[in-house]
Design an enzyme around this catalytic site. Structure first.
Site, mmCIF file in Angstrom:
data_model
loop_
_atom_site.group_PDB
_atom_site.id
_atom_site.type_symbol
_atom_site.label_atom_id
_atom_site.label_comp_id
_atom_site.label_asym_id
_atom_site.label_seq_id
_atom_site.Cartn_x
_atom_site.Cartn_y
_atom_site.Cartn_z
ATOM 1 C CB CYS A 1 -24.620 11.482 21.876
ATOM 2 S SG CYS A 1 -25.961 11.732 23.032
ATOM 3 C CE LYS B 1 -22.767 3.578 26.561
ATOM 4 N NZ LYS B 1 -22.096 4.731 27.157
ATOM 5 N NE ARG C 1 -31.129 6.690 20.580
ATOM 6 C CZ ARG C 1 -31.071 7.728 21.408
ATOM 7 N NH1 ARG C 1 -31.512 8.906 21.027
ATOM 8 N NH2 ARG C 1 -30.558 7.586 22.615
#
Ligand code: UDX
Length: 433
Positions: A260, A323, A330
């Site tokens: 994102c 994370k 990605r």
């Protein structure tokens, strides 16, 4: 309500499961047969805590079904569009191919009074364009835009208990349908902002741009801290006590990645340029540049700590996902650092609790092990780049017995420098003295 969710990737699979958990009757649609087969069998195609439980209970109850045939969406009153908007190769812009294809394929199956609800992150102006198309192709249906703010690792909770609901609508009817869908959250007091399409689309990219800016701001401070001997962690603690600033998203380190933040700031910049307002978002290019520089800083630090070259030196890379609590690689800073070190001739062994399968697919040239001990054995340098709990909890004395050289780069600033140094380690963080 009878709901269809078109696109069963991260957003769609979670949304479909959560809607069924709320008691709605849901059909999830995707063109990817393997994904649909896995979901129908109650197996999410990615790692997300809490999702297997609600997916299994919803499929078992019969409230949640999956199909690859868009015709199966025909009976629904509400159709959520949850397909991806990836970055166009060679440009920062968002690829709207999946949104347009899903939208067009749905038109023949819209019942009288059906509501299409866009969830995908799209460039501002998309909903207006789709609404015009709808007015021409299926005037008996209407459109709303309802952005999603879920975080990977907390996706189920964020969907069931969102911190706000944003409706981009042109009439009260669409808002009242959305109110019915989200009744539980509304009754729990969740703030709800009813606005126009453009604002709803912008809320999503503005929020992600703000978060990205916050991270790059503290990473820029970490560069200054490195040049001056200051401590960026203490700095973040101190400025974070100002309620106007806040401490969250002020953790300096190897920077942001994922599906994102990086793509959203690039797509937003590209859209602003199309609108002739590129200057207004010029700072997001700097946010991106600061972020990518952090990866380079970790690589440069590795070279420095190993005395000028990483060539043929054994380096343990702890973490490949962007994370913790995710298997998503990605645009992962962690994996990028591993690949860069390998490119410089280091003997990299990378490990991660959940991300290895995805990392292998993208970068088969790296050596991987699922065992942290195996990765650490005989390493001359340890590089922590994803702050999984088990890496934060490593005991410097015990790890010291495994490695060939007690050198560690803490690419997330999560270890206690005093504890590691007193166990004989050369400890380096980013912006920590
Ligand atoms: C983000 C937004 O938070 C979410 O609201 C939106 O819907 C989708 O994008 P997500 O991609 O799951 O969610 O990740 P997030 O938790 O925001 O973390 C993004 C990246 O920033 C990670 O790589 C993380 O390691 C990094 N990060 C976060 C930092 O480097 N420092 C911080 O202080 C916080």
């Amino acid at each position: 309500m009878r709901i269809s969710v078109i696109g069963c990737g991260y957003l769609g699979a979670v949304h479909a499961s959560a809607m069924a958990e709320l008691g709605h009757e849901v059909i999830g649609i995707d063109v990817d047969e393997r994904k649909i087969a896995a979901l129908a069998a109650g197996r999410p195609p990615f790692y997300e805590p809490g999702l297997p439980e609600i997916l299994t209970s919803a499929t078992a109850s019969g409230r949640l079904r999956f199909s690859t045939d868009i015709a199966d969406a025909a009976g629904a009153e509400v159709h959520f569009l949850a397909v991806g908007t990836p970055q166009v190769a060679g440009s920062g812009a968002a690829d709207l191919g999946y949104v347009d294809a899903a939208f067009e394929s749905l038109l023949p199956y819209l019942a009288d009074g059906a509501l299409i609800v866009g969830k995908s992150t799209v460039p501002v102006g998309t909903a207006g364009r789709l609404a015009e198309r709808l007015a021409a192709g299926a005037p008996h249906a209407s459109l709303a835009w309802n952005p999603e703010f879920l975080r990977e690792g907390f996706a189920v909770k964020d969907t069931l208990e969102p911190d706000r609901l944003v409706y981009g609508v042109v009439d009260d009817h669409a808002a009242s349908v959305l109110d019915q869908i989200y009744r539980a959250a509304i009754e729990a007091g969740t703030p709800r902002i009813v606005t126009d399409y453009a604002t709803a689309e912008l809320v999503k990219v503005a929020a992600n741009s703000f978060l990205a800016t916050k991270i790059s701001f503290i990473n820029a401070m970490s560069e200054i801290a490195d040049a001056t001997g200051a401590d960026v962690t203490a700095l973040a603690d101190a400025i974070g006590h100002d309620a106007r600033i806040g401490r969250r998203f002020l953790n300096a380190g190897v920077g942001f990645g994922g599906g994102c933040l990086p793509k959203d700031i690039r797509a937003f910049t590209a859209r602003a340029e199309e609108l002739g307002r590129g200057d207004a978002l010029g700072f997001l290019k700097e946010v991106d540049a600061i972020n990518l520089r952090q990866r380079q800083r970790v690589v440069d630090l590795a070279i420095e700590v190993l005395g000028g070259s990483v060539f043929q030196r054994k380096v343990a890379v702890l973490g490949v996902t962007f994370k913790p609590e995710s298997d998503d690689v990605r645009d992962s800073p962690a994996l990028d650092v591993a690949v860069q070190l390998k490119g410089l001739g280091a003997e990299v062994v990378a490990t991660d609790p959940e991300g290895l399968d995805n990392a292998r697919l993208r970068h088969p040239q790296l050596d991987y092990t699922s065992s942290t001990h195996e990765a650490l054995r005989d390493a001359e340098l340890v590089v922590l780049v994803t702050e999984w709990r088990e890496y934060r909890a490593l005991d410097p004395s015990r790890v010291g017995g495994l490695v060939a050289g007690r050198r560690i780069i803490d690419g997330r600033n999560v270890l206690d420098p005093v504890a590691w140094r007193s166990a004989g380690w050369q400890y380096r963080g980013l912006g920590r003295p």
